[in-house]
Design a protein around this motif. Structure first.
Motif, mmCIF file in Angstrom:
data_model
loop_
_atom_site.group_PDB
_atom_site.id
_atom_site.type_symbol
_atom_site.label_atom_id
_atom_site.label_comp_id
_atom_site.label_asym_id
_atom_site.label_seq_id
_atom_site.Cartn_x
_atom_site.Cartn_y
_atom_site.Cartn_z
ATOM 1 N N SER A 224 -2.418 -1.313 -2.739
ATOM 2 C CA SER A 224 -3.300 -2.140 -3.556
ATOM 3 C C SER A 224 -4.472 -2.685 -2.752
ATOM 4 O O SER A 224 -5.173 -3.587 -3.218
ATOM 5 N N GLY A 225 -4.681 -2.151 -1.544
ATOM 6 C CA GLY A 225 -5.726 -2.674 -0.676
ATOM 7 C C GLY A 225 -5.207 -3.615 0.381
ATOM 8 O O GLY A 225 -5.949 -4.005 1.292
ATOM 9 N N ASP A 226 -3.935 -3.980 0.289
ATOM 10 C CA ASP A 226 -3.311 -4.869 1.262
ATOM 11 C C ASP A 226 -2.613 -4.002 2.309
ATOM 12 O O ASP A 226 -1.544 -3.443 2.057
ATOM 13 N N GLU A 227 -3.207 -3.896 3.496
ATOM 14 C CA GLU A 227 -2.659 -3.032 4.540
ATOM 15 C C GLU A 227 -1.282 -3.508 5.002
ATOM 16 O O GLU A 227 -0.387 -2.700 5.270
ATOM 17 N N GLU A 228 -1.092 -4.832 5.103
ATOM 18 C CA GLU A 228 0.189 -5.354 5.579
ATOM 19 C C GLU A 228 1.307 -5.055 4.586
ATOM 20 O O GLU A 228 2.424 -4.681 4.978
ATOM 21 N N ALA A 229 1.015 -5.218 3.287
ATOM 22 C CA ALA A 229 2.027 -4.930 2.274
ATOM 23 C C ALA A 229 2.381 -3.437 2.278
ATOM 24 O O ALA A 229 3.553 -3.063 2.129
ATOM 25 N N PHE A 230 1.384 -2.576 2.455
ATOM 26 C CA PHE A 230 1.636 -1.133 2.501
ATOM 27 C C PHE A 230 2.476 -0.769 3.719
ATOM 28 O O PHE A 230 3.382 0.063 3.637
ATOM 29 N N ALA A 231 2.195 -1.410 4.845
ATOM 30 C CA ALA A 231 2.981 -1.149 6.053
ATOM 31 C C ALA A 231 4.426 -1.596 5.865
ATOM 32 O O ALA A 231 5.359 -0.918 6.330
ATOM 33 N N ARG A 232 4.643 -2.720 5.177
ATOM 34 C CA ARG A 232 6.014 -3.168 4.919
ATOM 35 C C ARG A 232 6.742 -2.173 4.013
ATOM 36 O O ARG A 232 7.927 -1.898 4.200
ATOM 37 N N LEU A 233 6.018 -1.632 3.032
ATOM 38 C CA LEU A 233 6.633 -0.664 2.132
ATOM 39 C C LEU A 233 7.059 0.583 2.909
ATOM 40 O O LEU A 233 8.178 1.092 2.731
ATOM 41 N N LEU A 234 6.186 1.078 3.787
ATOM 42 C CA LEU A 234 6.509 2.268 4.565
ATOM 43 C C LEU A 234 7.587 1.990 5.601
ATOM 44 O O LEU A 234 8.328 2.904 5.993
ATOM 45 N N LEU A 236 10.270 0.605 5.145
ATOM 46 C CA LEU A 236 11.575 0.833 4.537
ATOM 47 C C LEU A 236 12.000 2.288 4.675
ATOM 48 O O LEU A 236 13.182 2.620 4.572
ATOM 49 N N ILE A 237 11.030 3.186 4.910
ATOM 50 C CA ILE A 237 11.326 4.585 5.186
ATOM 51 C C ILE A 237 11.678 4.754 6.657
ATOM 52 O O ILE A 237 12.694 5.342 7.013
ATOM 53 N N ASP A 238 10.818 4.223 7.511
ATOM 54 C CA ASP A 238 11.013 4.298 8.963
ATOM 55 C C ASP A 238 10.313 3.095 9.568
ATOM 56 O O ASP A 238 9.134 2.853 9.291
ATOM 57 N N GLN A 239 11.022 2.346 10.389
ATOM 58 C CA GLN A 239 10.454 1.134 10.970
ATOM 59 C C GLN A 239 9.199 1.429 11.777
ATOM 60 O O GLN A 239 8.309 0.581 11.889
ATOM 61 N N ASP A 240 9.093 2.640 12.321
ATOM 62 C CA ASP A 240 7.910 2.987 13.122
ATOM 63 C C ASP A 240 6.634 2.996 12.291
ATOM 64 O O ASP A 240 5.541 2.797 12.824
ATOM 65 N N PHE A 241 6.745 3.236 10.986
ATOM 66 C CA PHE A 241 5.557 3.296 10.138
ATOM 67 C C PHE A 241 4.840 1.939 10.049
ATOM 68 O O PHE A 241 3.683 1.886 9.649
ATOM 69 N N ALA A 242 5.519 0.876 10.380
ATOM 70 C CA ALA A 242 4.902 -0.454 10.320
ATOM 71 C C ALA A 242 3.948 -0.689 11.480
ATOM 72 O O ALA A 242 3.096 -1.583 11.416
ATOM 73 N N THR A 243 4.066 0.113 12.544
ATOM 74 C CA THR A 243 3.242 -0.121 13.737
ATOM 75 C C THR A 243 2.328 1.047 14.081
ATOM 76 O O THR A 243 1.412 0.887 14.887
#
Length: 313
Positions: A224-234, A236-243
């Motif tokens: 939705s344009g919120d990078e932090e929210a998108f990183a939190r969503l990803l 849940l697939i793999d913790q590495d996707f948040a960083t």
């Protein structure tokens, strides 16, 4: 394939004649033979679940299933457009893994207003009888359960309201009893905004810590344009996707194995040739003729409103 390895017992197929069929009616016998031939052809494909479906899936709806089968532990984010069939795509994955004998229990987590819809879809399309777990049904389901047995031990197929299960007093217990296959509908509503997290995210984060748990997330609006929210969503697939760096080739290559997103225009105008799958909307305008009395009443109302606005400046 050794018949002893089959989940369902292998028996001789026998089909009774239709009640109104006569031995002299060749046309009805031909229809019965055609139906049998088509059923056998459908059940002999690469997917074990094909013969268990009450519908014919579209070609593009098989893509998430193929992606899931290629992963050691399937974790997908299905972000197709509204109306493309995310529920069907998740159900195909669920039914296939059930028929392969890889899962014997599952939970669908969704907003309360979607619980009944999921129950109906699972029953009508996939032949799965699931139980609704909401604030209104949980007490009845838990009644008379043996000691040390949870609701999810007694009912292996459940559709759970996120608003019910996210509460702290239920969240930890669910994490311990949760099946190893979970579908999360409206996943974007579970990660909060840039201002912070929420109870739903804490629930899913606890489930995702089990690296062997299969998680299929559905959303029509993953970003939705919120990078932090998108990183939190990803995450849940793999913790590495948040960083990881979103723009790096390594990130995109890894994400491509877990993320699928198709727009309706991609399916209609692309190589899928699915122009018949979606109705074309045609609009036109027709003038509404008022009776003299109705027209006079409308003009009087408009004059009154104009006068009120004029007095107000």
């Amino acid at each position: 394939m050794d018949p002893a390895l089959e989940i369902s017992a292998v028996e001789t197929a026998r089909f009774d004649l239709p009640e109104d069929a006569r031995t002299t009616v060749q046309a009805k016998a031909a229809l019965l033979a055609d139906a049998l031939r088509l059923t056998l052809r459908r059940g002999a494909g690469p997917f074990r679940s094909a013969a268990q479906l009450a519908f014919e899936p579209r070609t593009y709806q098989l893509v998430p299933l193929l992606m899931a089968l290629r992963l050691q532990v399937p974790r997908l984010l299905i972000a197709d457009d509204v109306g493309i069939g995310k529920t069907i795509e998740a159900g195909l994955i669920l039914r296939e893994f059930m028929d392969r004998g890889e899962i014997d229990a599952f939970s669908v987590l969704c907003p309360p207003h979607l619980v009944d819809q999921w129950i109906i879809e699972l029953k009508d399309r996939f032949g799965i009888d699931a139980v609704a777990v909401t604030s209104g049904t949980a007490a009845r389901l838990e009644r008379n359960l043996p000691l040390a047995h949870t609701l999810f031990d007694a009912y292996p197929y459940t559709v759970v309201s996120l608003d019910y299960i996210k509460a702290e007093k239920r969240r930890e217990g669910f994490a311990r009893a949760c099946p190893d296959f979970v579908i999360v509908d409206e996943a974007h509503a579970c990660v909060g905004t840039h201002k912070g997290k929420q109870q739903r995210f804490e629930l899913l984060q606890g489930l995702a810590k089990d690296t062997e748990r299969r998680i299929i997330m559905l959303t029509a609006t993953p970003h939705s344009g919120d990078e932090e929210a998108f990183a939190r969503l990803l995450s849940l697939i793999d913790q590495d996707f948040a960083t990881l760096d979103f723009d790096s080739a390594r990130y995109r290559e890894r994400l491509a194995r877990h993320f699928v997103q198709r727009r309706r225009v991609d399916l209609v105008e692309g190589d899928w040739q699915e122009d018949r799958s979606f109705p074309k909307h045609e609009t036109t305008e027709h003038a509404y003729r008022l009776s003299p009395e109705h027209l006079a009443f409308q003009e009087a109302v408009l004059d009154y409103c104009l006068e009120v606005v004029s007095k107000a400046g």
